[in-house]
Design a protein around this motif. Structure first.
Motif, PDB file in Angstrom:
ATOM      1  N   ALA A 129      12.268   8.703 -10.043  1.00 19.05           N
ATOM      2  CA  ALA A 129      12.044   9.239  -8.697  1.00 19.05           C
ATOM      3  C   ALA A 129      12.236   8.163  -7.630  1.00 19.05           C
ATOM      4  O   ALA A 129      12.884   8.394  -6.595  1.00 19.05           O
ATOM      5  CB  ALA A 129      10.634   9.833  -8.603  1.00 19.05           C
ATOM      6  N   LEU A 130      11.676   6.978  -7.868  1.00 21.82           N
ATOM      7  CA  LEU A 130      11.832   5.881  -6.912  1.00 21.82           C
ATOM      8  C   LEU A 130      13.284   5.431  -6.817  1.00 21.82           C
ATOM      9  O   LEU A 130      13.786   5.120  -5.734  1.00 21.82           O
ATOM     10  CB  LEU A 130      10.941   4.699  -7.313  1.00 21.82           C
ATOM     11  N   GLN A 131      13.966   5.402  -7.947  1.00 22.82           N
ATOM     12  CA  GLN A 131      15.374   5.003  -7.944  1.00 22.82           C
ATOM     13  C   GLN A 131      16.210   5.952  -7.095  1.00 22.82           C
ATOM     14  O   GLN A 131      17.049   5.523  -6.303  1.00 22.82           O
ATOM     15  CB  GLN A 131      15.893   4.961  -9.387  1.00 22.82           C
ATOM     16  N   VAL A 139       1.696  -0.850 -10.915  1.00 27.50           N
ATOM     17  CA  VAL A 139       1.625  -1.950  -9.946  1.00 27.50           C
ATOM     18  C   VAL A 139       2.918  -2.758  -9.949  1.00 27.50           C
ATOM     19  O   VAL A 139       3.474  -3.090  -8.893  1.00 27.50           O
ATOM     20  CB  VAL A 139       0.412  -2.853 -10.256  1.00 27.50           C
ATOM     21  N   LEU A 140       3.420  -3.079 -11.149  1.00 28.47           N
ATOM     22  CA  LEU A 140       4.646  -3.877 -11.247  1.00 28.47           C
ATOM     23  C   LEU A 140       5.862  -3.105 -10.755  1.00 28.47           C
ATOM     24  O   LEU A 140       6.786  -3.693 -10.177  1.00 28.47           O
ATOM     25  CB  LEU A 140       4.848  -4.340 -12.685  1.00 28.47           C
ATOM     26  N   ILE A 141       5.884  -1.793 -10.962  1.00 29.87           N
ATOM     27  CA  ILE A 141       6.977  -0.977 -10.426  1.00 29.87           C
ATOM     28  C   ILE A 141       6.941  -0.995  -8.899  1.00 29.87           C
ATOM     29  O   ILE A 141       7.974  -1.150  -8.234  1.00 29.87           O
ATOM     30  CB  ILE A 141       6.887   0.460 -10.967  1.00 29.87           C
ATOM     31  N   ALA A 142       5.742  -0.835  -8.333  1.00 33.44           N
ATOM     32  CA  ALA A 142       5.603  -0.894  -6.878  1.00 33.44           C
ATOM     33  C   ALA A 142       6.076  -2.239  -6.342  1.00 33.44           C
ATOM     34  O   ALA A 142       6.800  -2.307  -5.341  1.00 33.44           O
ATOM     35  CB  ALA A 142       4.146  -0.638  -6.484  1.00 33.44           C
ATOM     36  N   ARG A 174       0.829  -1.208   0.000  1.00 34.29           N
ATOM     37  CA  ARG A 174       0.000   0.000   0.000  1.00 34.29           C
ATOM     38  C   ARG A 174       0.863   1.257   0.000  1.00 34.29           C
ATOM     39  O   ARG A 174       0.555   2.246  -0.663  1.00 34.29           O
ATOM     40  CB  ARG A 174      -0.947  -0.019   1.198  1.00 34.29           C
ATOM     41  N   GLN A 175       1.959   1.213   0.744  1.00 36.98           N
ATOM     42  CA  GLN A 175       2.879   2.352   0.767  1.00 36.98           C
ATOM     43  C   GLN A 175       3.459   2.611  -0.629  1.00 36.98           C
ATOM     44  O   GLN A 175       3.499   3.757  -1.103  1.00 36.98           O
ATOM     45  CB  GLN A 175       4.025   2.084   1.742  1.00 36.98           C
ATOM     46  N   LEU A 176       3.883   1.532  -1.306  1.00 37.16           N
ATOM     47  CA  LEU A 176       4.483   1.695  -2.629  1.00 37.16           C
ATOM     48  C   LEU A 176       3.450   2.107  -3.675  1.00 37.16           C
ATOM     49  O   LEU A 176       3.748   2.883  -4.586  1.00 37.16           O
ATOM     50  CB  LEU A 176       5.170   0.402  -3.050  1.00 37.16           C
ATOM     51  N   LEU A 177       2.213   1.607  -3.553  1.00 35.75           N
ATOM     52  CA  LEU A 177       1.169   2.033  -4.492  1.00 35.75           C
ATOM     53  C   LEU A 177       0.925   3.526  -4.364  1.00 35.75           C
ATOM     54  O   LEU A 177       0.660   4.214  -5.353  1.00 35.75           O
ATOM     55  CB  LEU A 177      -0.121   1.255  -4.248  1.00 35.75           C
ATOM     56  N   ASP A 178       1.027   4.034  -3.146  1.00 35.55           N
ATOM     57  CA  ASP A 178       0.907   5.477  -2.950  1.00 35.55           C
ATOM     58  C   ASP A 178       2.080   6.205  -3.600  1.00 35.55           C
ATOM     59  O   ASP A 178       1.905   7.256  -4.230  1.00 35.55           O
ATOM     60  CB  ASP A 178       0.845   5.791  -1.455  1.00 35.55           C
ATOM     61  N   GLU A 179       3.289   5.644  -3.495  1.00 40.40           N
ATOM     62  CA  GLU A 179       4.472   6.277  -4.075  1.00 40.40           C
ATOM     63  C   GLU A 179       4.407   6.316  -5.598  1.00 40.40           C
ATOM     64  O   GLU A 179       4.955   7.235  -6.225  1.00 40.40           O
ATOM     65  CB  GLU A 179       5.748   5.550  -3.616  1.00 40.40           C
ATOM     66  N   VAL A 180       3.750   5.317  -6.203  1.00 40.58           N
ATOM     67  CA  VAL A 180       3.620   5.325  -7.669  1.00 40.58           C
ATOM     68  C   VAL A 180       2.335   6.023  -8.107  1.00 40.58           C
ATOM     69  O   VAL A 180       1.899   5.902  -9.239  1.00 40.58           O
ATOM     70  CB  VAL A 180       3.705   3.902  -8.271  1.00 40.58           C
ATOM     71  N   GLN A 181       1.724   6.751  -7.172  1.00 40.91           N
ATOM     72  CA  GLN A 181       0.607   7.660  -7.454  1.00 40.91           C
ATOM     73  C   GLN A 181      -0.649   6.937  -7.927  1.00 40.91           C
ATOM     74  O   GLN A 181      -1.352   7.397  -8.821  1.00 40.91           O
ATOM     75  CB  GLN A 181       1.051   8.717  -8.474  1.00 40.91           C
ATOM     76  N   ILE A 182      -0.943   5.789  -7.303  1.00 44.60           N
ATOM     77  CA  ILE A 182      -2.221   5.119  -7.508  1.00 44.60           C
ATOM     78  C   ILE A 182      -3.186   5.647  -6.458  1.00 44.60           C
ATOM     79  O   ILE A 182      -2.954   5.497  -5.258  1.00 44.60           O
ATOM     80  CB  ILE A 182      -2.068   3.592  -7.427  1.00 44.60           C
ATOM     81  N   ARG A 183      -4.276   6.263  -6.902  1.00 47.34           N
ATOM     82  CA  ARG A 183      -5.144   7.029  -5.997  1.00 47.34           C
ATOM     83  C   ARG A 183      -6.053   6.151  -5.148  1.00 47.34           C
ATOM     84  O   ARG A 183      -6.419   6.545  -4.058  1.00 47.34           O
ATOM     85  CB  ARG A 183      -5.987   8.005  -6.817  1.00 47.34           C
ATOM     86  N   ASP A 184      -6.453   5.017  -5.646  1.00 47.66           N
ATOM     87  CA  ASP A 184      -7.383   4.160  -4.918  1.00 47.66           C
ATOM     88  C   ASP A 184      -6.774   2.774  -4.777  1.00 47.66           C
ATOM     89  O   ASP A 184      -7.182   1.817  -5.440  1.00 47.66           O
ATOM     90  CB  ASP A 184      -8.718   4.087  -5.672  1.00 47.66           C
ATOM     91  N   PRO A 185      -5.768   2.618  -3.894  1.00 46.31           N
ATOM     92  CA  PRO A 185      -5.054   1.333  -3.805  1.00 46.31           C
ATOM     93  C   PRO A 185      -5.947   0.169  -3.414  1.00 46.31           C
ATOM     94  O   PRO A 185      -5.723  -0.957  -3.873  1.00 46.31           O
ATOM     95  CB  PRO A 185      -3.976   1.605  -2.749  1.00 46.31           C
ATOM     96  N   GLU A 186      -6.962   0.408  -2.589  1.00 45.91           N
ATOM     97  CA  GLU A 186      -7.826  -0.703  -2.173  1.00 45.91           C
ATOM     98  C   GLU A 186      -8.561  -1.294  -3.371  1.00 45.91           C
ATOM     99  O   GLU A 186      -8.666  -2.516  -3.510  1.00 45.91           O
ATOM    100  CB  GLU A 186      -8.828  -0.214  -1.119  1.00 45.91           C
TER     101      GLU A 186
END
Length: 292
Positions: free
Chosen positions: A196-198, A160-163, A130-142
């Motif tokens: 950015a993640l790198q 999703v795959l990047i997260a 969930r933390q990583l989905l937020d970092e890759v700017q997914i607004r509704d992770p649930e």
């Protein structure tokens, strides 16, 4: 400083003895992005598969060394090698739709590596994803975690795959043309996310691509391949400012110019390819002599 990845003299062959990788040597330092660039069939993805231990059955490593943070993978048993690769590396694949299991929801697929390979409990794995989905700017992770792959867009699937790739804090990520299946606008967003993640996580990346524009944007160093052979390597700014090898210069000349969309494309000159073919044939003859 110990390199995140060190490949030395790596050759790989098919069952008939033909070489598909030719004495490849390269290093990826911690926190560095190294691009592997070349035309289709140059051996870029093959190098990534060799690092991850997923070469096709028809390909075997004939000689050379692959080191992960100073550990020679060739010195390990198959079980120990899989454990080390699973703990220290991750993959961002080319096609997010085929990389995801269409019969499983996104949530379990993204936490499998954390729970089954690294031994995390489910609560910790869920929180990390969930933390990583937020970092890759997914607004509704649930909603995304409850979804099946076909219910998401291509850009969402790639996020999703990047997260999932960054979730376990790998020391090295192999990014195998991760924007090829996406449209141009989404490509830019995904490249910005990876960069950015790198930077944030300090992860080393081996970035496989045929797109010189991507190379210029994301990498610090570049290795240029042709037919499984390294023909040039340099810091990215130096390579673009003053490419040394004729093949590198030909690749750059063949790239469409967005500033001049009506200009004619310039294919790689036949003389350059003929020179490379002669060079490779001679190297293969020399290599076969002691290898049988």
């Amino acid at each position: 400083m110990i390199p995140a990845l060190e490949i030395s003299g790596l050759s790989a062959t098919l069952a008939n003895g033909a070489r598909v990788l030719r004495s490849v040597s390269l290093t990826v330092e911690p926190g560095e992005v190294r691009a592997l660039v070349g035309e289709s069939g140059a051996g870029k993805s093959m190098i990534g598969k060799a690092v991850l231990g997923v070469l096709p059955p028809s390909v075997r490593i004939a000689e050379g060394r692959i080191g992960l943070e100073g550990t020679d993978l060739g010195d390990l048993s198959a079980k120990a090698r899989r454990a080390l690769i699973g703990a220290k590396t991750a993959l961002i694949p080319q096609d997010p739709l085929t990389a995801l299991n269409p019969s499983r929801r996104i949530g379990p697929q993204t936490t499998d590596r954390l729970t089954k390979i690294l031994g995390w409990d489910g609560t910790r794995a869920d929180a990390r994803i969930r933390q990583l989905l937020d970092e890759v700017q997914i607004r509704d992770p649930e909603r995304v975690l409850r979804s099946y792959p076909h219910e998401l867009s291509g850009g969402m699937r790639q996020r999703v795959l990047i997260a999932a790739a960054f979730a376990a804090e790998p020391r090295l990520i192999v990014a195998d043309e991760p924007t090829t299946a996406l449209d141009v606008t989404v490509q830019k967003q995904i490249l910005r996310l990876i960069a950015a993640l790198q930077r944030e996580h300090g992860t080393a990346i081996l970035f496989v691509t045929h797109d010189l524009g991507v190379v210029a944007k994301i990498s610090q160093k570049v290795t240029v391949l042709y037919a499984g052979k390294v023909v040039e390597e340099a810091d990215t700014p130096a390579l673009f400012a003053d490419p040394k090898h004729p093949y590198t210069r030909a690749l750059m000349a063949a790239t469409p110019k967005y500033t001049d969309p009506f200009a004619s494309l310039k294919p790689v000159d036949e003389a350059v390819l003929a020179g490379l073919a002669t060079e490779i044939a001679a190297a293969d003859r020399d290599w076969r002599a002691p290898h049988g």
